[in-house]
Structures are given as C-alpha cells and as structure tokens.
Enzyme design. Structure first.
Site, PDB file in Angstrom:
ATOM      1  N   CYS A 115      81.771 -32.453  17.274  1.00 25.28           N
ATOM      2  CA  CYS A 115      81.756 -33.323  17.907  1.00 25.28           C
ATOM      3  C   CYS A 115      82.121 -34.884  17.969  1.00 25.28           C
ATOM      4  O   CYS A 115      82.731 -35.837  18.544  1.00 25.28           O
ATOM      5  CB  CYS A 115      80.410 -33.455  18.972  1.00 25.28           C
ATOM      6  SG  CYS A 115      79.960 -31.078  19.532  1.00 25.28           S
ATOM      7  N   HIS A 257      79.598 -39.228  23.936  1.00 23.78           N
ATOM      8  CA  HIS A 257      79.988 -37.654  24.016  1.00 23.78           C
ATOM      9  C   HIS A 257      78.700 -36.575  24.628  1.00 23.78           C
ATOM     10  O   HIS A 257      78.681 -37.860  24.909  1.00 23.78           O
ATOM     11  CB  HIS A 257      79.503 -37.447  22.489  1.00 23.78           C
ATOM     12  CG  HIS A 257      79.316 -35.597  22.385  1.00 23.78           C
ATOM     13  ND1 HIS A 257      80.624 -35.026  22.548  1.00 23.78           N
ATOM     14  CD2 HIS A 257      78.469 -34.744  22.001  1.00 23.78           C
ATOM     15  CE1 HIS A 257      80.340 -33.976  22.139  1.00 23.78           C
ATOM     16  NE2 HIS A 257      79.086 -33.349  22.019  1.00 23.78           N
ATOM     17  N   ASN A 287      80.993 -30.063  27.502  1.00 25.11           N
ATOM     18  CA  ASN A 287      81.022 -30.394  25.954  1.00 25.11           C
ATOM     19  C   ASN A 287      82.095 -29.688  25.561  1.00 25.11           C
ATOM     20  O   ASN A 287      82.253 -28.508  25.205  1.00 25.11           O
ATOM     21  CB  ASN A 287      80.273 -29.765  25.418  1.00 25.11           C
ATOM     22  CG  ASN A 287      80.163 -30.235  24.198  1.00 25.11           C
ATOM     23  OD1 ASN A 287      80.939 -30.414  23.451  1.00 25.11           O
ATOM     24  ND2 ASN A 287      78.299 -30.124  23.900  1.00 25.11           N
TER      25      ASN A 287
HETATM   26  O1  UT7 Z   1      77.988 -31.397  21.063  1.00 28.55           O
HETATM   27  C1  UT7 Z   1      76.229 -31.113  20.201  1.00 28.55           C
HETATM   28  C2  UT7 Z   1      75.605 -30.218  20.056  1.00 28.55           C
HETATM   29  N1  UT7 Z   1      74.709 -29.878  21.914  1.00 28.55           N
HETATM   30  C3  UT7 Z   1      73.874 -30.352  22.360  1.00 28.55           C
HETATM   31  O2  UT7 Z   1      73.384 -31.377  21.652  1.00 28.55           O
HETATM   32  C4  UT7 Z   1      72.809 -30.040  23.687  1.00 28.55           C
HETATM   33  C5  UT7 Z   1      71.683 -30.367  23.520  1.00 28.55           C
HETATM   34  N2  UT7 Z   1      70.648 -29.523  23.938  1.00 28.55           N
HETATM   35  C6  UT7 Z   1      70.710 -29.566  25.611  1.00 28.55           C
HETATM   36  O3  UT7 Z   1      71.665 -29.904  25.727  1.00 28.55           O
HETATM   37  C7  UT7 Z   1      69.035 -28.457  25.795  1.00 28.55           C
HETATM   38  O4  UT7 Z   1      68.676 -28.478  24.886  1.00 28.55           O
HETATM   39  C8  UT7 Z   1      70.230 -27.539  26.640  1.00 28.55           C
HETATM   40  C9  UT7 Z   1      70.713 -27.800  27.787  1.00 28.55           C
HETATM   41  C10 UT7 Z   1      70.701 -26.446  25.337  1.00 28.55           C
HETATM   42  C11 UT7 Z   1      69.032 -26.422  27.505  1.00 28.55           C
HETATM   43  O5  UT7 Z   1      68.388 -27.827  27.769  1.00 28.55           O
HETATM   44  P1  UT7 Z   1      66.604 -27.440  27.946  1.00 28.55           P
HETATM   45  O6  UT7 Z   1      66.284 -27.885  28.884  1.00 28.55           O
HETATM   46  O7  UT7 Z   1      65.892 -27.546  26.349  1.00 28.55           O
HETATM   47  O8  UT7 Z   1      65.978 -25.495  27.931  1.00 28.55           O
HETATM   48  P2  UT7 Z   1      65.282 -24.434  26.895  1.00 28.55           P
HETATM   49  O9  UT7 Z   1      65.938 -24.505  26.197  1.00 28.55           O
HETATM   50  O10 UT7 Z   1      64.104 -25.565  27.021  1.00 28.55           O
HETATM   51  O11 UT7 Z   1      64.574 -23.107  27.875  1.00 28.55           O
HETATM   52  C12 UT7 Z   1      63.884 -24.024  29.002  1.00 28.55           C
HETATM   53  C13 UT7 Z   1      63.934 -22.651  29.742  1.00 28.55           C
HETATM   54  C14 UT7 Z   1      64.149 -21.477  29.418  1.00 28.55           C
HETATM   55  O12 UT7 Z   1      63.059 -20.629  29.713  1.00 28.55           O
HETATM   56  P3  UT7 Z   1      61.542 -20.567  29.850  1.00 28.55           P
HETATM   57  O13 UT7 Z   1      60.862 -19.352  28.351  1.00 28.55           O
HETATM   58  O14 UT7 Z   1      61.428 -21.987  29.850  1.00 28.55           O
HETATM   59  O15 UT7 Z   1      60.588 -19.070  30.440  1.00 28.55           O
HETATM   60  C15 UT7 Z   1      65.124 -20.900  29.315  1.00 28.55           C
HETATM   61  O16 UT7 Z   1      65.113 -19.131  27.903  1.00 28.55           O
HETATM   62  O17 UT7 Z   1      64.866 -22.503  30.601  1.00 28.55           O
HETATM   63  C16 UT7 Z   1      65.990 -20.566  30.204  1.00 28.55           C
HETATM   64  N3  UT7 Z   1      67.884 -20.952  30.101  1.00 28.55           N
HETATM   65  C17 UT7 Z   1      67.896 -20.741  31.284  1.00 28.55           C
HETATM   66  N4  UT7 Z   1      67.799 -20.726  32.990  1.00 28.55           N
HETATM   67  C18 UT7 Z   1      68.601 -19.994  33.700  1.00 28.55           C
HETATM   68  C19 UT7 Z   1      67.534 -21.201  29.349  1.00 28.55           C
HETATM   69  N5  UT7 Z   1      69.186 -21.078  29.103  1.00 28.55           N
HETATM   70  C20 UT7 Z   1      68.957 -20.551  30.555  1.00 28.55           C
HETATM   71  C21 UT7 Z   1      70.618 -20.808  31.688  1.00 28.55           C
HETATM   72  N6  UT7 Z   1      70.308 -20.823  32.881  1.00 28.55           N
HETATM   73  N7  UT7 Z   1      72.212 -21.138  31.043  1.00 28.55           N
END
Ligand code: UT7
Length: 330
Positions: A115, A257, A287
């Site tokens: 990125c 980004h 992204n």
């Molecule tokens: O370009 C550089 C690379 N990219 C990045 O730098 C991305 C950086 N990270 C992020 O943008 C975020 O960490 C994410 C968007 C990837 C994830 O968001 P989060 O707020 O950190 O969510 P999480 O992974 O902690 O998940 C929260 C909950 C989980 O459920 P439980 O365990 O709390 O019951 C996940 O299973 O949301 C659930 N979840 C989803 N639910 C619906 C994870 N993905 C999804 C989804 N739809 N697509």
C-alpha cells in the site's frame, strides 16, 4: 533540480460490487462493513481481460500524459507499484512501456511495497530527478487485489478493491512554486506477519492442497495492522513537516492511504487536523493498495478541492511493514 507533479490519471474497473452483493456471498451485512470500515462499494476487474493492472495503467497514463502535455516518449522512466502484477515475468513497467507505444527504451521497473507503493515511487522519482538521472517519471499504482482475496473469508474480502492511479513527476522550474518539499520512506520487517501471502513464492510454491484449503490467499491480522497504521501515519506526517520546516497548520490537504475510515479519523485526531482536510474516497472503492493515494489525489484535483499552490501530504503504510510520505506544494 527540484521536482513536481505534472499530471495525474486514474482508471477504475466498470464492475461495482456493493456491500449488499457481499451479503449474498459471506455472512456479513452493509451496516457492519460501513460502520467498521467506511466502505460501501468496491470495483472489480473483469477477469476475462481488458482490465488487468497494465491495461488500467495504460488508460490512466494517457490521462496523465494529456494533463502534463507530454507524449509517451517524453517519459524517461516508469516506476510501477503493484503486489498484483500481470505476470511474474516480465515486469509490469516494461509491459506498460510497450502498451503506450514507447520506442525510447527508457528505464522501467516494478516495486512491491504494497500500500506504500505509490508513495515509494513518487519519492524515488523525486530522487532520480534531483540527481539528474531522469526528467519525466511515470509513477503508477495499479492493483487487481480481487485475484488474491479469499472470497469466502469475511474478515478480508470486504476490505479490498481493484483500481489504478498514476502521476507524472517532472522537473520544477525555479521560482514557480510547485515542488516536492520533503520525502520520508521506511520499513519495519518485525511486523511482516501482520499482513502477508506466504504461499506462491519461491519458499512455498502453490500446491494442490493450498488451493483446496485456500491458504494461498492474502492473510491479515486486522487489529495489529490497525494499531500500527494510526501510529505510522501520524509519525510520517510529523517527520515530513520537520524536514520541510513546516508545521501542521501549513497543511491544506492530507491524502492518506484508504484502508479504513477509522484509521483516517484517528490519524486526523492524533494530528489535530479537521476531517475536512483529509481526502477520503474509501466509501466508493475500498482499499486498492498502491492505487488508493493516486486515485484520491486525482479525484480531489478534478473536483477542484486541491489547487495549484496547495500544500499536500501523501501518507501511506502497508504490508512489510512499509511506510512513507511525500510533502509537496502542488
Ligand atoms: O492496507 C493496509 C492493510 N489493512 C489494514 O490496515 C486494515 C486494518 N484493520 C482494520 O481495518 C480492522 O481491524 C478490520 C476492519 C479488518 C476489522 O475491524 P475490527 O473492528 O478490528 O473487527 P474485529 O476483527 O475485531 O471483529 C469484530 C467482530 C468479530 O466478532 P466477535 O468475535 O466480536 O463475535 C468478527 O467475527 O466482527 C466480526 N466480523 C464481522 N462481522 C460481520 C469480522 N468481519 C466481519 C464482517 N461482517 N465482514
């Protein structure tokens, strides 16, 4: 000799994939995706041809050439940033050179800093111009991430999209004002496991079982990336400003980004900059890795937000972990 941005161009694939489309593919919903990432839709390349990374780059490059009032053979270096090149060999920059009908046999090479790729390319172009090794450098960020995403993994497939942006970096005329003021690049390999794709390289070639398991796709530790991202983007900005002898109040626009709207908001907060100064288009494209910064930059020029003379900061981080920023007077 100083350098400046002469012209920009973009290409976005025709196919739009919305969050509602994704709801039919994995267990997710529009509300979760929009609230947690700021994304509503992304573009997806036509896998039957015509929209591969160098095809998108060719279309974007014609726009940039027109804006810069240059002919293809005026370009004496092509830097192509991508982690999803058309081929392993040959390099995409050489393919693009040929697609543009160039006959000048100019320098053409690829970089794979994810990125941060476009920012790496612009900063390298600036150095080549400063040292007299190049006059007009075409810097491209072009990605077809839809090929490398596991479309059954909701934690990753909702985030990415395809697209291309480019800029021509050329010589700045003394006293004209438009110029690159400061650059910053770096990497921290200690975070290399936060975002990787270990299968498919020399160490682990793809075998049948990888295809069955889906272990040949990109993997990401989202939470870890999120933490590093906010810290890195804020640090990048401070380093560049210090090098240029400017302060945060001098910045007119930040082109960050586009990985997650919450990362951009946190960065703005850390830098005490209003969100109005952040160029954001993640809602429409998700992204697109090396393409996010040039696409957002180009759109803001075309819609009249970024004007000649404005102080602009490109600010990026990505897998590697790589990072970089460019401070310029547009
Ligand atoms: O370009 C550089 C690379 N990219 C990045 O730098 C991305 C950086 N990270 C992020 O943008 C975020 O960490 C994410 C968007 C990837 C994830 O968001 P989060 O707020 O950190 O969510 P999480 O992974 O902690 O998940 C929260 C909950 C989980 O459920 P439980 O365990 O709390 O019951 C996940 O299973 O949301 C659930 N979840 C989803 N639910 C619906 C994870 N993905 C999804 C989804 N739809 N697509």
């Amino acid at each position: 000799m100083r350098s400046k941005i002469l012209g920009t161009g973009i290409y976005l694939p025709e196919r739009v994939m919305t969050n509602l489309d994704l709801e039919k593919m994995v267990e997710t919903n529009d509300q979760w995706i929009y609230e947690r990432t700021g994304i509503r839709a992304r573009r997806i390349c036509n896998p039957d041809g015509g929209e591969f990374p160098t095809d998108m780059a060719e279309r974007a490059a014609w726009q940039a050439l027109e804006a810069a009032k240059l002919e293809p053979n005026d370009i004496d270096m092509i830097i192509f940033a991508s982690v999803t090149p058309d081929y392993k060999l040959p390099n995409s920059a050489s393919v693009l050179q040929q697609k543009l009908g160039m006959t000048n046999k100019c320098t053409a090479f690829d970089i794979a800093t994810a990125c941060s790729g476009f920012v790496y390319g612009v900063n390298m172009a600036n150095s080549f111009i400063q040292t007299g090794m190049a006059k007009n450098v075409l810097v491209v960020g072009s990605e077809m991430l839809s090929r490398e995403v596991n479309w059954t993994d909701r934690s990753i497939c909702i985030l990415f999209g395809d697209g291309c942006g480019c800029a021509i970096v050329g010589q700045s005329v003394e006293g004209e004002g438009s110029e690159i003021l400061a650059t910053h690049l770096g990497a921290d390999g200690s975070g290399k496991e936060f975002f990787d794709q270990p299968v498919g390289g020399a160490v682990t070639p793809i075998e049948e079982h990888h295809l069955k398991e889906g272990t040949h796709y990109m993997r990401m530790k989202g939470g870890e990336m999120f933490k590093v991202a906010t810290r890195t983007l804020a640090d990048n900005a401070k380093v560049c400003l210090e090098k240029a002898g400017l302060s945060l109040e001098d910045i007119d626009w930040v082109v960050p980004h586009q990985a997650n709207i919450r990362i951009i908001e946190t960065t703005a907060k850390l830098l005490k900059l209003p969100m109005e100064k952040m160029i954001v288009n993640i809602e429409n494209y998700g992204n697109t890795s090396a393409a996010t910064v040039p696409i957002a930059f180009h759109e803001a020029i075309v819609d009249g937000r970024i004007k000649r003379g404005d102080i602009v900061l490109f600010d990026a981080f990505g897998a590697g972990l790589t990072f970089g920023a460019t401070l310029l007077r547009y």
